[in-house]
Design an enzyme around this catalytic site. Structure first.
Site, PDB file in Angstrom:
ATOM      1  N   GLU A 105      52.917  72.239  73.687  1.00 36.82           N
ATOM      2  CA  GLU A 105      53.487  73.107  72.856  1.00 36.82           C
ATOM      3  C   GLU A 105      53.212  73.332  71.696  1.00 36.82           C
ATOM      4  O   GLU A 105      53.216  72.302  71.325  1.00 36.82           O
ATOM      5  CB  GLU A 105      54.678  74.442  73.564  1.00 36.82           C
ATOM      6  CG  GLU A 105      54.721  75.814  73.632  1.00 36.82           C
ATOM      7  CD  GLU A 105      54.109  76.451  74.329  1.00 36.82           C
ATOM      8  OE1 GLU A 105      52.532  76.360  73.597  1.00 36.82           O
ATOM      9  OE2 GLU A 105      54.332  76.470  75.221  1.00 36.82           O
ATOM     10  N   CYS A 158      52.314  78.436  78.981  1.00 39.99           N
ATOM     11  CA  CYS A 158      52.155  76.301  79.745  1.00 39.99           C
ATOM     12  C   CYS A 158      51.238  76.719  80.044  1.00 39.99           C
ATOM     13  O   CYS A 158      50.505  77.333  80.865  1.00 39.99           O
ATOM     14  CB  CYS A 158      53.341  76.325  80.987  1.00 39.99           C
ATOM     15  SG  CYS A 158      52.923  74.559  81.306  1.00 39.99           S
TER      16      CYS A 158
END
Length: 225
Positions: free
Chosen positions: A107, A2
């Site tokens: 992402e 992340c």
């Protein structure tokens, strides 16, 4: 992993959602961000066992024994499977757990023509929390820096086609256990660190403007296709 997320919920919504009784910053000091990047300050929830407190932590954990703050750039994430045993995280795993508040995370999906930025959020639209660890570090100049790492785990079905890791998002029930400093059972804590229920999440493509942390506006969270 992340490496970028967004927090744009109303300040009072955050206070209510996470049962905040005390905050180190007020509504005027709260800044929404559509492109939170490593080394920036993030909104985090910590508990003393009786009440939840909202504060700010630098994203990128700096271990107490570090000689320089720049090590934090390498420690924005910690693997849920091994964090309890790693020297950099072992103490925090038992005693310094927190929640990092978010509305969505980004992402990059690898495709033939490059990487496509994807936004992942709750279908309900409500804010949620990443499981995280925090530490305090004192610089050679005497400045105290409070910092954190976001835990990651394997992907759920939504994330499988995007990336092989995802941040640990806790259920509301798990949040209470994770925040409780009196809970130090490592196996119990590790059992909370699992992929979030994919049925409650959605993902879609967004503009590649998110690639640069310099860009920070509501257009970043809009669906492009």
């Amino acid at each position: 992993m992340c490496g970028r997320f967004a927090l744009y919920a109303d300040y009072n919504v955050i206070l209510e959602r996470f049962d905040i009784e005390q905050a180190s910053f007020d509504e005027e000091e709260f800044e929404q961000s559509y492109n939170v990047a490593p080394s920036q300050q993030v909104a985090a929830v910590i508990s003393d066992g009786s009440k939840n407190r909202l504060g700010k932590l630098r994203w990128g954990l700096i271990p107490p024994w570090a000689k320089e703050a720049k090590i934090g750039y390498k420690m924005i994430n910690a693997r849920a499977e091994t964090a309890a045993e790693k020297p950099s995280y072992r103490n925090a795993f038992k005693k310094k757990r927190c929640l990092v508040v978010a509305d969505a995370f980004y992402e990059w999906k690898k495709e033939e023509n490059g990487k496509t930025p994807m936004l992942i959020k709750m279908k309900s639209g409500e804010p949620f929390a990443f499981a995280a660890l925090w530490e305090s570090w004192e610089s050679p100049e005497g400045e105290t820096v409070h910092s954190c790492s976001i835990l990651t785990t394997g992907p759920n079905k939504i994330m499988e086609s995007i990336h092989d890791r995802m941040p640990v998002i806790l259920s509301k029930e798990a949040e209470k256990i994770w925040l409780d400093p009196n809970v130090q059972d490592v196996e119990l804590l590790k059992s909370l660190l699992k992929p979030f229920e994919e049925g409650e999440m959605e993902a879609y493509e967004v503009s590649d403007a998110v690639n640069s942390p310099k860009n920070n506006n509501p257009d970043l969270i809009r669906k492009t296709s």
